[in-house]
Design a protein around this motif. Structure first.
Motif, short mmCIF file in Angstrom:
data_model
loop_
_atom_site.label_atom_id
_atom_site.label_comp_id
_atom_site.label_asym_id
_atom_site.label_seq_id
_atom_site.Cartn_x
_atom_site.Cartn_y
_atom_site.Cartn_z
N ALA A 11 24.31 59.83 54.03
CA ALA A 11 23.11 60.12 54.84
C ALA A 11 23.51 60.86 56.12
N ASP A 31 31.56 57.43 63.32
CA ASP A 31 31.77 56.38 62.33
C ASP A 31 32.82 55.41 62.85
N ARG A 37 37.92 57.00 53.75
CA ARG A 37 37.94 55.53 53.69
C ARG A 37 37.28 55.11 52.35
N GLY A 42 29.97 52.61 42.82
CA GLY A 42 30.26 53.13 41.48
C GLY A 42 30.55 54.63 41.52
N ALA A 44 28.72 57.22 41.16
CA ALA A 44 28.05 58.08 40.18
C ALA A 44 26.99 58.93 40.88
N ARG A 96 34.08 57.77 46.27
CA ARG A 96 33.41 57.97 47.55
C ARG A 96 34.36 58.31 48.69
N ALA A 120 29.50 51.75 66.91
CA ALA A 120 28.33 51.64 67.79
C ALA A 120 27.87 50.18 67.86
N GLU A 270 20.47 54.26 53.59
CA GLU A 270 20.28 52.84 53.31
C GLU A 270 19.92 52.05 54.57
C1 LIG Z 1 28.92 48.15 44.32
C2 LIG Z 1 28.01 49.32 44.63
C3 LIG Z 1 27.90 50.35 43.70
C4 LIG Z 1 27.08 51.45 43.96
N1 LIG Z 1 27.06 52.48 43.07
C5 LIG Z 1 26.33 53.57 43.33
C6 LIG Z 1 26.39 54.69 42.47
O1 LIG Z 1 27.15 54.71 41.48
N2 LIG Z 1 25.62 55.77 42.75
C7 LIG Z 1 24.78 55.80 43.84
O2 LIG Z 1 24.07 56.78 44.04
N3 LIG Z 1 24.74 54.76 44.70
C8 LIG Z 1 25.50 53.66 44.49
N4 LIG Z 1 25.50 52.62 45.39
C9 LIG Z 1 24.66 52.71 46.60
C10 LIG Z 1 25.30 53.63 47.65
O3 LIG Z 1 26.66 53.28 47.82
C11 LIG Z 1 24.59 53.54 49.01
O4 LIG Z 1 23.20 53.47 48.84
C12 LIG Z 1 24.95 54.74 49.88
O5 LIG Z 1 26.31 54.67 50.24
C13 LIG Z 1 24.10 54.77 51.15
O6 LIG Z 1 24.57 55.83 51.96
P1 LIG Z 1 24.39 55.77 53.55
O7 LIG Z 1 24.99 57.00 54.07
O8 LIG Z 1 23.00 55.43 53.88
O9 LIG Z 1 25.25 54.50 53.99
P2 LIG Z 1 26.82 54.23 53.80
O10 LIG Z 1 27.37 55.01 52.69
O11 LIG Z 1 26.95 52.75 53.76
O12 LIG Z 1 27.46 54.78 55.13
C14 LIG Z 1 27.26 54.11 56.35
C15 LIG Z 1 28.39 54.53 57.27
O13 LIG Z 1 28.10 53.98 58.57
C16 LIG Z 1 29.30 53.48 59.13
N5 LIG Z 1 28.91 52.43 60.07
C17 LIG Z 1 28.34 51.24 59.82
N6 LIG Z 1 28.10 50.58 60.95
C18 LIG Z 1 28.53 51.37 61.95
C19 LIG Z 1 28.56 51.23 63.37
N7 LIG Z 1 28.08 50.14 63.98
N8 LIG Z 1 29.06 52.24 64.10
C20 LIG Z 1 29.56 53.34 63.50
N9 LIG Z 1 29.58 53.53 62.17
C21 LIG Z 1 29.05 52.56 61.41
C22 LIG Z 1 30.10 52.95 57.94
O14 LIG Z 1 31.47 52.91 58.22
C23 LIG Z 1 29.75 53.97 56.85
O15 LIG Z 1 30.69 55.03 56.79
C24 LIG Z 1 26.33 51.51 45.17
C25 LIG Z 1 26.43 50.48 46.11
C26 LIG Z 1 27.27 49.39 45.84
C27 LIG Z 1 27.38 48.28 46.86
#
Ligand SMILES: Cc1cc2nc3c(=O)[nH]c(=O)nc-3n(C[C@H](O)[C@H](O)[C@H](O)COP(=O)(O)OP(=O)(O)OC[C@H]3O[C@@H](n4cnc5c(N)ncnc54)[C@H](O)[C@@H]3O)c2cc1C
Length: 362
Positions: A11, A31, A37, A42, A44, A96, A120, A270
């Motif tokens: 995101a 981050d 990292r 999964g 996918a 990832r 943060a 998310e």
């Molecule tokens: C076991 C599992 C399997 C999955 N498999 C799939 C799949 O195959 N395909 C798919 O599409 N989705 C999958 N998902 C869902 C997907 O991983 C998440 O929905 C997606 O990563 C969300 O992206 P995001 O950027 O919103 O959050 P995230 O990817 O969680 O990124 C959030 C970032 O914020 C950082 N962060 C957190 N708190 C702080 C803070 N206080 N200060 C600074 N940085 C911070 C973290 O380090 C991280 O890098 C899976 C999830 C899980 C748990």
């Protein structure tokens, strides 16, 4: 204008990349971790996610990193199996660690300041309560707009409703026997209904294996995992080596999109609970919400805050409400005897077609 983005997952990194190309803002992507990292996932990427990579101009960078998938070995609750065929390379698996880092470093090449190791702790507010930046407790970064992209555990969520979650456990193995090249496996096992267990190949040798299950399940997660894996892989694991330890993390989903904006801030990915309740897919929703935020910032600017907030709330509703309803419908259906009955007929071609369609569109 200064934009701070908290979280460099799909995101935050996608929003940073899309904004950096506008060339009009000073952007800092923050981050807590150092990249690359590992992320519990999964990994996918669905066809719609690949097409978004194409739109963002990163498809050619990502393609060489991808394990291309063209089919699915499906197992229904009755234990019946079928191999469902899709488009060659229609889905990808990209670990990832690589995927997220590629997007964040691409944004950095376009001029984004990427600060790693910044955890943060507070959204800083001005006297009127408007978000005016972010702090790690030692340093405050002032911003005209903050994008909150800190994922499932978001400490800054603007949504006060109780979180709905899918519990997960997964690990990584090499040497699993009988993996059909170019195919993922999904096991819609009653034990974890309405969710499933999976095997996703990351390379010709290495696979990730996991389960989605109910968070209120009282049985220890590794026992549930063991039961599912025994049933669906059994002897296929006898020569396999676990190459990375088990990891679990929640997936946060919502039945209805909640509050995703407040004066001075937008929530993406998310952190805004934008995931698919049926499949656990979240990468597409994270990237798409980042793109939507960037497009609306370009259209409305940041100074006329109210227009931007209203436009973002509306755009997120429009983009995802129908998909979420479909996902919830599928999730509920997967918990019924009718699903079990339908999938027990999975060898029948029209049922296979319907199921392939449903899985592609959910
Ligand atoms: C076991 C599992 C399997 C999955 N498999 C799939 C799949 O195959 N395909 C798919 O599409 N989705 C999958 N998902 C869902 C997907 O991983 C998440 O929905 C997606 O990563 C969300 O992206 P995001 O950027 O919103 O959050 P995230 O990817 O969680 O990124 C959030 C970032 O914020 C950082 N962060 C957190 N708190 C702080 C803070 N206080 N200060 C600074 N940085 C911070 C973290 O380090 C991280 O890098 C899976 C999830 C899980 C748990």
């Amino acid at each position: 204008m200064r934009i701070a983005i908290v979280g460099a997952g799909p995101a935050g990194a996608t929003a940073a990349l899309a904004l950096s190309r506008q060339g009009t803002h000073e952007i800092v992507l923050l981050d807590r971790d150092s990249f690359p990292r590992v992320k519990t996932c999964g990994s996918a990427l669905s066809p719609r996610c690949i097409s978004l990579c194409h739109t963002l101009g990163i498809e050619t960078t990502m393609a060489p990193l991808a394990y291309p998938v063209s089919g699915l070995r499906f197992t229904g609750p009755s234990g019946r199996q079928a191999t469902l065929t899709g488009k060659a390379g229609g889905a990808w698996i990209i670990p990832r660690a690589r995927f997220d880092a590629e997007i964040a470093f691409a944004a950095e090449r376009f001029g984004v300041r990427f600060e790693q190791g910044f955890k943060a702790t507070t959204l800083v507010r001005d006297p009127r309560g408007r978000v005016a930046g972010v702090s790690d407790g030692q340093r405050t970064l002032e911003a005209d707009l903050t994008l909150v992209a800190d994922g499932a555990h978001s400490r800054f969520s603007s949504d006060l409703r109780k979180k709905r979650q899918i519990a997960t456990l997964m690990g990584w193995w090499e040497g699993v026997e009988g993996v059909l090249p170019g195919h993922m496996e999904m096991w819609f096992d009653r034990r974890v209904a309405p969710w499933y267990g999976w095997l996703f190949p990351e390379t010709t040798e290495r696979v990730n294996i996991g389960i989605y299950y109910r968070p209120e399940d009282p049985v220890p997660p590794k026992d549930i995992f063991g039961e599912i894996v025994d049933r669906h892989l059994g002897r296929r694991l006898r020569k396999a080596t676990q190459v990375q330890k088990y990891r679990g993390a929640p997936i946060v989903y919502t039945e209805e999109i909640g509050e995703v904006a407040a004066p001075g801030a937008l929530w993406i990915g998310e952190a805004a609970r934008l995931t698919n309740a049926a499949t656990g897919e979240g990468i597409f929703y994270a990237m798409k919400s980042g793109v939507i935020a960037a497009e609306l910032i370009a259209r409305h600017g940041i100074t006329d805050g109210d227009r931007l907030l209203t436009a973002y709330r509306t755009a997120i509703q429009r983009a995802f409400t129908a998909r979420f309803l479909l996902a919830l419908g599928f999730m509920r259906f997967a918990n019924t005897p009718a699903f079990s009955l339908l999938t027990s007929l999975v060898a029948v071609p029209p049922v296979q077609k319907t199921l392939t369609w449903a899985l592609e569109h959910v």
